[in-house]
Scaffold this motif. Structure first.
Motif, PDB file in Angstrom:
ATOM      1  N   VAL A 121      53.117  17.713 -49.587  1.00 39.98           N
ATOM      2  CA  VAL A 121      52.834  17.441 -51.001  1.00 39.98           C
ATOM      3  C   VAL A 121      54.085  17.672 -51.831  1.00 39.98           C
ATOM      4  CG1 VAL A 121      51.411  18.048 -52.999  1.00 39.98           C
ATOM      5  CG2 VAL A 121      50.420  18.080 -50.694  1.00 39.98           C
ATOM      6  N   GLY A 122      54.783  18.740 -51.538  1.00 40.87           N
ATOM      7  CA  GLY A 122      55.995  19.071 -52.262  1.00 40.87           C
ATOM      8  C   GLY A 122      56.449  20.473 -51.920  1.00 40.87           C
ATOM      9  N   THR A 123      57.583  20.868 -52.448  1.00 39.53           N
ATOM     10  CA  THR A 123      58.100  22.216 -52.237  1.00 39.53           C
ATOM     11  C   THR A 123      57.835  23.055 -53.482  1.00 39.53           C
ATOM     12  OG1 THR A 123      60.279  21.754 -53.155  1.00 39.53           O
ATOM     13  CG2 THR A 123      59.952  21.266 -50.804  1.00 39.53           C
ATOM     14  N   PRO A 124      57.834  24.386 -53.339  1.00 39.00           N
ATOM     15  CA  PRO A 124      57.689  25.229 -54.531  1.00 39.00           C
ATOM     16  C   PRO A 124      58.740  24.919 -55.592  1.00 39.00           C
ATOM     17  CG  PRO A 124      57.392  26.543 -52.554  1.00 39.00           C
ATOM     18  CD  PRO A 124      57.856  25.191 -52.100  1.00 39.00           C
ATOM     19  N   THR A 125      59.955  24.587 -55.151  1.00 43.13           N
ATOM     20  CA  THR A 125      61.023  24.273 -56.108  1.00 43.13           C
ATOM     21  C   THR A 125      60.717  23.006 -56.892  1.00 43.13           C
ATOM     22  OG1 THR A 125      62.662  25.351 -54.702  1.00 43.13           O
ATOM     23  CG2 THR A 125      63.492  23.785 -56.327  1.00 43.13           C
ATOM     24  N   MET A 126      60.175  21.996 -56.229  1.00 44.66           N
ATOM     25  CA  MET A 126      59.823  20.757 -56.916  1.00 44.66           C
ATOM     26  C   MET A 126      58.842  21.016 -58.050  1.00 44.66           C
ATOM     27  SD  MET A 126      59.423  18.184 -53.639  1.00 44.66           S
ATOM     28  CE  MET A 126      58.556  16.917 -54.574  1.00 44.66           C
ATOM     29  N   PHE A 127      57.862  21.872 -57.794  1.00 50.26           N
ATOM     30  CA  PHE A 127      56.886  22.182 -58.838  1.00 50.26           C
ATOM     31  C   PHE A 127      57.502  23.095 -59.904  1.00 50.26           C
ATOM     32  CE2 PHE A 127      53.929  20.809 -55.504  1.00 50.26           C
ATOM     33  CZ  PHE A 127      53.072  19.996 -56.245  1.00 50.26           C
ATOM     34  N   ALA A 128      58.300  24.080 -59.469  1.00 51.26           N
ATOM     35  CA  ALA A 128      58.911  25.005 -60.425  1.00 51.26           C
ATOM     36  C   ALA A 128      59.856  24.276 -61.369  1.00 51.26           C
ATOM     37  CB  ALA A 128      59.656  26.107 -59.678  1.00 51.26           C
ATOM     38  N   ASP A 129      60.526  23.244 -60.874  1.00 53.42           N
ATOM     39  CA  ASP A 129      61.487  22.506 -61.702  1.00 53.42           C
ATOM     40  C   ASP A 129      60.827  21.804 -62.885  1.00 53.42           C
ATOM     41  OD1 ASP A 129      63.634  23.311 -60.205  1.00 53.42           O
ATOM     42  OD2 ASP A 129      63.816  21.442 -59.065  1.00 53.42           O
ATOM     43  N   ILE A 130      59.524  21.542 -62.771  1.00 58.69           N
ATOM     44  CA  ILE A 130      58.827  20.918 -63.911  1.00 58.69           C
ATOM     45  C   ILE A 130      57.855  21.908 -64.563  1.00 58.69           C
ATOM     46  CG2 ILE A 130      59.076  18.561 -63.063  1.00 58.69           C
ATOM     47  CD1 ILE A 130      56.186  18.705 -62.056  1.00 58.69           C
ATOM     48  N   GLY A 131      58.079  23.202 -64.282  1.00 56.03           N
ATOM     49  CA  GLY A 131      57.342  24.252 -64.970  1.00 56.03           C
ATOM     50  C   GLY A 131      55.955  24.546 -64.433  1.00 56.03           C
ATOM     51  N   ILE A 132      55.689  24.168 -63.180  1.00 52.76           N
ATOM     52  CA  ILE A 132      54.375  24.434 -62.590  1.00 52.76           C
ATOM     53  C   ILE A 132      54.526  25.453 -61.463  1.00 52.76           C
ATOM     54  CG2 ILE A 132      52.370  23.466 -61.398  1.00 52.76           C
ATOM     55  CD1 ILE A 132      53.065  20.757 -62.606  1.00 52.76           C
ATOM     56  N   PRO A 133      54.022  26.670 -61.632  1.00 49.86           N
ATOM     57  CA  PRO A 133      54.086  27.646 -60.542  1.00 49.86           C
ATOM     58  C   PRO A 133      53.127  27.253 -59.423  1.00 49.86           C
ATOM     59  CG  PRO A 133      52.864  28.555 -62.388  1.00 49.86           C
ATOM     60  CD  PRO A 133      53.385  27.230 -62.844  1.00 49.86           C
ATOM     61  N   SER A 134      53.512  27.541 -58.186  1.00 54.39           N
ATOM     62  CA  SER A 134      52.643  27.280 -57.038  1.00 54.39           C
ATOM     63  C   SER A 134      52.467  28.572 -56.253  1.00 54.39           C
ATOM     64  CB  SER A 134      53.235  26.185 -56.148  1.00 54.39           C
ATOM     65  OG  SER A 134      54.496  26.564 -55.632  1.00 54.39           O
ATOM     66  N   TRP A 135      51.236  28.797 -55.804  1.00 50.30           N
ATOM     67  CA  TRP A 135      50.905  30.029 -55.077  1.00 50.30           C
ATOM     68  C   TRP A 135      50.124  29.671 -53.830  1.00 50.30           C
ATOM     69  CZ3 TRP A 135      46.241  32.741 -54.026  1.00 50.30           C
ATOM     70  CH2 TRP A 135      46.412  34.056 -53.563  1.00 50.30           C
ATOM     71  N   THR A 136      50.530  30.226 -52.686  1.00 53.77           N
ATOM     72  CA  THR A 136      49.883  29.970 -51.405  1.00 53.77           C
ATOM     73  C   THR A 136      49.152  31.217 -50.942  1.00 53.77           C
ATOM     74  OG1 THR A 136      51.581  28.349 -50.813  1.00 53.77           O
ATOM     75  CG2 THR A 136      50.266  29.254 -49.010  1.00 53.77           C
ATOM     76  N   LEU A 137      47.972  31.033 -50.387  1.00 55.39           N
ATOM     77  CA  LEU A 137      47.173  32.168 -49.937  1.00 55.39           C
ATOM     78  C   LEU A 137      47.955  33.042 -48.960  1.00 55.39           C
ATOM     79  CD1 LEU A 137      43.656  30.581 -49.207  1.00 55.39           C
ATOM     80  CD2 LEU A 137      44.505  31.574 -51.340  1.00 55.39           C
TER      81      LEU A 137
END
Length: 337
Positions: A121-137
């Protein structure tokens, strides 16, 4: 298998935030090697994976879920109505664009192969770069390495404390810690009751089992549960030996090898997914009773084939339900001394 909420949990889900222990924001968390900071409780979350989605529903947070993806079994029965009103981005892996289009202020994932260093789907950096934090269980990266295969390999036996940690952290993220505490207490009680039930059966010490997830083709080696996996935990909790000793979470092992170990029972995963012919539980049963090798095993000859929801074999709250199911079936098999 259905989650039956206790009266205490059902009541707690109706309480307002004022009844819950407050979370201090900004909240900084570690997630599979990267950090995130949340300034306030998320209002819109995209959940990738059935495990985090069902936890969110159990915590009474369905109104925060903007979209879901990656489902293996139907949603738990008591959440059918709320789930029907939430957009399913994909039954499998969603696209990066479809996730971002929901404008989430948090994305949660069950797996690093979804969102991780090589996430589909994407990397944590890809989401962080557009201001969306991602968290994995934490079930995905505590005591587990995902560097060499999609399924990864556990370096320590799975434990439901990882599931309880996942619940507690999600409850903290959304400032509903009291609800999380109630849910964890209920699930721990159910886990203990299942273990106690099996303990009361006076089972022999030499019971063995194998968990068959699926097969890329029925003519080739099946994917079965390896050492330290959720099924390995299920068996260890109830005093059963896993005949598979490979360290991968879902290695392929030949039926001839499995048959030589002559397992006491065979547990087969049932699922809605149809990536492979053996995803179909009916195809699994037909194979086991007709194949020249498997039909001679004690498990098949004695009718000891157990059907288990596939998602209960992943790190999730359904692992506790599978523990209950396994204890119930052992009682039916009448294997006592």
């Amino acid at each position: 298998m259905m989650l039956r909420l206790t009266t205490a949990i059902a009541a707690s889900l109706l309480l307002g935030k004022t009844a819950c222990a407050a979370t201090d924001y900004p909240l900084t968390l570690e997630s599979c090697g990267h950090g995130i900071t949340l300034e306030q409780p998320p209002e819109r979350v995209v959940s990738i994976g059935q495990a985090p989605t069902e936890i969110l529903y159990m915590l009474g947070l369905a109104d925060k879920v903007a979209g879901t993806a990656l489902w293996i079994n139907p949603v738990l029965e008591e959440f059918e109505a709320v789930d029907a009103n939430i957009e399913r981005l994909s039954d499998n892996a969603p696209s990066y664009e479809s996730v971002v289009a929901k404008k989430p202020d948090l994305v949660v994932s069950a797996y690093e192969w979804m969102i991780g260093p090589a996430g589909v789907v994407g990397t944590p950096t890809m989401f962080a770069d557009i201001g969306i934090p991602s968290w994995t269980l934490p079930t995905e990266c505590m005591g587990k390495s995902n560097q060499h295969s999609m399924d990864g390999a556990r370096t320590a036996l799975f434990d439901t404390e990882l599931v309880y940690d996942s619940i507690a952290t999600l409850a903290e993220i959304f400032d509903v810690t009291e609800r999380g505490d109630q849910l964890i207490a209920d699930l721990k009680a159910r886990e203990a009751a299942a273990v106690a039930k099996a303990g009361s059966l006076d089972l022999p010490d030499d019971i063995t089992g194998v968990f068959w997830y699926s097969s890329a083709d029925l003519a080739i080696d099946p994917y079965v549960a390896g050492a330290n996996s959720v099924p390995d935990w299920l068996m260890s909790r109830l005093g059963i030996t896993n005949v598979v000793t490979a360290k991968e979470e879902w290695p392929t092992v030949g039926w001839e090898t499995i048959a030589r170990s002559n397992p006491t029972f065979i547990a087969a995963a049932q699922m809605n997914r149809r990536r492979f012919p053996a995803d179909n539980i009916a195809a699994k049963r037909e194979f086991l009773i007709s194949d020249a090798v498997t039909r001679e095993t004690e498990a098949v000859q004695q009718g000891r084939i157990i059907e288990i929801d596939a998602h209960a074999l992943d790190p999730s709250v359904r692992a506790i339900f599978a523990l209950e199911e396994l204890a119930d079936r052992l009682a039916e098999f009448k294997l006592s001394h």
